[in-house]
Design an enzyme around this catalytic site. Sequence first.
Site, PDB file in Angstrom:
ATOM      1  N   TYR A   2      18.023  29.316   7.351  1.00 34.80           N
ATOM      2  CA  TYR A   2      16.882  30.036   7.901  1.00 34.80           C
ATOM      3  C   TYR A   2      16.925  30.042   9.428  1.00 34.80           C
ATOM      4  O   TYR A   2      17.201  29.022  10.062  1.00 34.80           O
ATOM      5  CB  TYR A   2      15.576  29.379   7.459  1.00 34.80           C
ATOM      6  CG  TYR A   2      15.231  29.573   6.001  1.00 34.80           C
ATOM      7  CD1 TYR A   2      14.984  30.840   5.487  1.00 34.80           C
ATOM      8  CD2 TYR A   2      15.135  28.482   5.143  1.00 34.80           C
ATOM      9  CE1 TYR A   2      14.661  31.014   4.149  1.00 34.80           C
ATOM     10  CE2 TYR A   2      14.808  28.641   3.806  1.00 34.80           C
ATOM     11  CZ  TYR A   2      14.575  29.916   3.317  1.00 34.80           C
ATOM     12  OH  TYR A   2      14.256  30.085   1.995  1.00 34.80           O
ATOM     13  N   LYS A  16       0.843  -1.196   0.000  1.00 35.19           N
ATOM     14  CA  LYS A  16       0.000   0.000   0.000  1.00 35.19           C
ATOM     15  C   LYS A  16       0.881   1.250   0.000  1.00 35.19           C
ATOM     16  O   LYS A  16       2.086   1.179   0.220  1.00 35.19           O
ATOM     17  CB  LYS A  16      -0.920   0.000   1.218  1.00 35.19           C
ATOM     18  CG  LYS A  16      -0.199   0.080   2.554  1.00 35.19           C
ATOM     19  CD  LYS A  16      -1.179   0.065   3.706  1.00 35.19           C
ATOM     20  CE  LYS A  16      -0.448   0.135   5.049  1.00 35.19           C
ATOM     21  NZ  LYS A  16      -1.386   0.207   6.187  1.00 35.19           N
TER      22      LYS A  16
END
Length: 360
Positions: free
Chosen positions: A253, A33
């Site tokens: 950042y 899956k």
Amino acid sequence: MRPAQALIDLDALRHNYRLARQLGGGKALAVVKADAYGHGAVRCAQALEPEADGFAVACIEEALELRQAGVRAPILLLEGFFEHDELALIAEHDLWTVVATPWQVRALAEFRSPRPLRVWLKLDSGMHRLGLSPEDFRAAWLHLRGLPQIDSLVLMTHLAQADELECSRTDEQAVAFALTCGGMRAETSLRNSPGLLGWPALRNDWSRPGLMLYGANPFPQPSELTAQLRPVMTVRSRIISVRDLPAGEPVGYGARFVAERPTRVGVVAMGYADGYPQFAPNGTPVLVDGKVCPLIGRVSMDMLTVDLTEHPHADVGTPVQLWGDAPQVSTLAAQCNVSAYQLLCGLKRVPRHYSTPAHA
């Protein structure tokens, strides 16, 4: 071309399936899956089909993708069907379905199937997600087993805390499953990856290995058994820029990292949009040309930065490994406070390259 890539070792996938089947002592559905946990469901199923007893997916869309690719082995829908009209597709494409809710039991009983269906009846033994209560489970068994549209029933449940080896919940669920299924003559399915690797006393006819197929350890610590798993996915990229920073200068950042010494900084073409964890802490190991270098600064959307000070020969173009045999995906996930499932399934933008033919 951008150098980020995921290498998929199909020989390792086959090895891990064989280990799962050996540990289960019976048959094993390979869980593919979510695009085989990010590894590519079609290629993985094609690689396993010559020896796999069948496959398990989440929904009919995933099953039809495999059928359209020529996969003919049994395919189980782990969440069953979501709409009544899906039953016709289940019959047409010879799929197996889980039945886990009262409305699914009613819909199946009303369906006039052109061929008998194989149904996996799911008990809620304590996870309290999907599954019938013990009373509804027994009633569904009695109701469905004599219907002409039912070929056979497999009895199943799902373990909620099998990855916690000191927890008694798994034994309690196994007892509840055995008591509820007592007297029902049918095949059973209980063990998932942690159930196979950590609970050898549990026995059933069908196991459902998922995470372990892809070489990831479901437990916080390694064991003799998990050491036998082989990583299927290796995520690699390259250094695309190198610069020297004086002490006191920040990187990235938010200036989350500030150099305490003159620091050689390498920029790697890999970011959180590729699936690398955005909040990986400073010091997370990154393999640069086989040498461990620490991650520094915040991970950006498309790039991350590493400290190359102790690796003076690294330069633009030097290969980088983000996870694989080292660091292992489970180890990286634990350091970043995420799960290995998230890392593997989150690799959306990185192209996959397969190391061996699908039908080898």
